[in-house]
Design a protein around this motif. Structure first.
Motif, PDB file in Angstrom:
ATOM      1  N   PHE A  61       0.827  -1.203   0.000  1.00 29.11           N
ATOM      2  CA  PHE A  61       0.000   0.000   0.000  1.00 29.11           C
ATOM      3  C   PHE A  61       0.867   1.261   0.000  1.00 29.11           C
ATOM      4  CE2 PHE A  61      -2.533   3.253   2.251  1.00 29.11           C
ATOM      5  CZ  PHE A  61      -3.566   3.359   1.344  1.00 29.11           C
ATOM      6  N   ILE A  62       1.923   1.256   0.787  1.00 34.33           N
ATOM      7  CA  ILE A  62       2.833   2.414   0.823  1.00 34.33           C
ATOM      8  C   ILE A  62       3.465   2.629  -0.551  1.00 34.33           C
ATOM      9  CG2 ILE A  62       5.029   3.262   1.755  1.00 34.33           C
ATOM     10  CD1 ILE A  62       4.208   1.953   4.430  1.00 34.33           C
ATOM     11  N   MET A  63       3.912   1.546  -1.184  1.00 35.00           N
ATOM     12  CA  MET A  63       4.521   1.680  -2.508  1.00 35.00           C
ATOM     13  C   MET A  63       3.494   2.140  -3.551  1.00 35.00           C
ATOM     14  SD  MET A  63       7.669   1.375  -2.210  1.00 35.00           S
ATOM     15  CE  MET A  63       8.108   1.441  -3.928  1.00 35.00           C
ATOM     16  N   ALA A  64       2.234   1.686  -3.410  1.00 37.72           N
ATOM     17  CA  ALA A  64       1.187   2.140  -4.331  1.00 37.72           C
ATOM     18  C   ALA A  64       0.969   3.642  -4.189  1.00 37.72           C
ATOM     19  CB  ALA A  64      -0.110   1.384  -4.083  1.00 37.72           C
ATOM     20  N   ILE A  65       1.007   4.140  -2.942  1.00 37.94           N
ATOM     21  CA  ILE A  65       0.861   5.584  -2.714  1.00 37.94           C
ATOM     22  C   ILE A  65       2.040   6.344  -3.310  1.00 37.94           C
ATOM     23  CG2 ILE A  65       0.863   7.389  -0.931  1.00 37.94           C
ATOM     24  CD1 ILE A  65      -0.788   5.469   0.804  1.00 37.94           C
ATOM     25  N   VAL A  66       3.251   5.844  -3.089  1.00 34.58           N
ATOM     26  CA  VAL A  66       4.450   6.498  -3.647  1.00 34.58           C
ATOM     27  C   VAL A  66       4.373   6.515  -5.169  1.00 34.58           C
ATOM     28  CG1 VAL A  66       6.950   6.274  -3.906  1.00 34.58           C
ATOM     29  CG2 VAL A  66       5.906   6.019  -1.655  1.00 34.58           C
ATOM     30  N   ASN A  67       4.017   5.369  -5.759  1.00 30.33           N
ATOM     31  CA  ASN A  67       3.901   5.306  -7.222  1.00 30.33           C
ATOM     32  C   ASN A  67       2.820   6.253  -7.731  1.00 30.33           C
ATOM     33  OD1 ASN A  67       5.948   3.468  -7.458  1.00 30.33           O
ATOM     34  ND2 ASN A  67       4.606   1.699  -7.621  1.00 30.33           N
ATOM     35  N   PHE A  68       1.690   6.332  -7.029  1.00 27.44           N
ATOM     36  CA  PHE A  68       0.632   7.253  -7.434  1.00 27.44           C
ATOM     37  C   PHE A  68       1.125   8.691  -7.415  1.00 27.44           C
ATOM     38  CE2 PHE A  68      -2.581  10.287  -6.045  1.00 27.44           C
ATOM     39  CZ  PHE A  68      -3.423  10.259  -7.145  1.00 27.44           C
ATOM     40  N   LEU A  69       1.809   9.070  -6.345  1.00 23.67           N
ATOM     41  CA  LEU A  69       2.301  10.449  -6.245  1.00 23.67           C
ATOM     42  C   LEU A  69       3.293  10.764  -7.357  1.00 23.67           C
ATOM     43  CD1 LEU A  69       2.689  10.773  -2.376  1.00 23.67           C
ATOM     44  CD2 LEU A  69       0.910  11.787  -3.829  1.00 23.67           C
ATOM     45  N   ILE A  70       4.152   9.814  -7.663  1.00 24.16           N
ATOM     46  CA  ILE A  70       5.128  10.035  -8.737  1.00 24.16           C
ATOM     47  C   ILE A  70       4.408  10.136 -10.083  1.00 24.16           C
ATOM     48  CG2 ILE A  70       7.058   9.015  -9.996  1.00 24.16           C
ATOM     49  CD1 ILE A  70       7.925   7.790  -7.278  1.00 24.16           C
ATOM     50  N   ILE A  71       3.478   9.234 -10.339  1.00 24.22           N
ATOM     51  CA  ILE A  71       2.730   9.263 -11.603  1.00 24.22           C
ATOM     52  C   ILE A  71       1.919  10.560 -11.708  1.00 24.22           C
ATOM     53  CG2 ILE A  71       0.821   8.185 -12.866  1.00 24.22           C
ATOM     54  CD1 ILE A  71       1.910   5.486 -11.855  1.00 24.22           C
TER      55      ILE A  71
END
Length: 145
Positions: free
Chosen positions: A85-95
């Motif tokens: 979930f943390i990585m999904a949030i990080v990836n979302f913010l980057i995208i």
């Protein structure tokens, strides 16, 4: 009813939306690759290679210590995969940031194109007003008499 449906599909807005969805799907693959293959490794350099994907907490079941998230799931244990979930949030913010920058760039290019179209056309010199013409005629008549 079929004619109405055909008219609806033939409208420009529906076709534009279809093209947008197709381009969006292709663009998603590009941005995901950009994030996963280029940006995340660079972030990993600064964070010491920290990857939260395999961080989880076992809620119930037996899982060997140090087992990956996939291995824990394969055992049938109930896991709380907070790292994914943390990585999904990080990836979302980057995208989201990359998309924001691309949209900003496209808008800037569009604004520049609009300014070129709206460039002021050289105005023709204005002629005398009606009052000025009448005064010239009056003065010319006075000069003749």
């Amino acid at each position: 009813m079929i004619n109405e449906f055909r008219d609806f599909i033939a409208k420009g807005n529906v076709m534009d939306m279809a093209v947008g969805i197709i381009i969006g799907a292709a663009f998603t693959a590009i941005v995901s690759s950009l994030v996963g293959d280029l940006i995340n490794p660079i972030i990993g350099l600064f964070t010491g290679g920290v990857d939260f994907t395999n961080n989880y907490a076992v809620l119930s079941g037996d899982v060997a210590d140090g087992a990956s998230l996939e291995a824990a799931r394969e055992t049938g244990a109930s896991v709380f995969a907070y790292g994914s979930f943390i990585m999904a949030i990080v990836n979302f913010l980057i995208i989201a940031w990359v998309v924001f920058m691309l949209v900003k760039m496209v808008n800037r290019v569009k604004d520049a194109a609009m300014k070129k179209e709206e460039a002021p056309v050289a105005e023709a010199p204005k002629g005398p007003t009606q009052e000025e013409l009448l005064m010239e005629i009056r003065d010319a008549l006075k000069a003749q008499s």
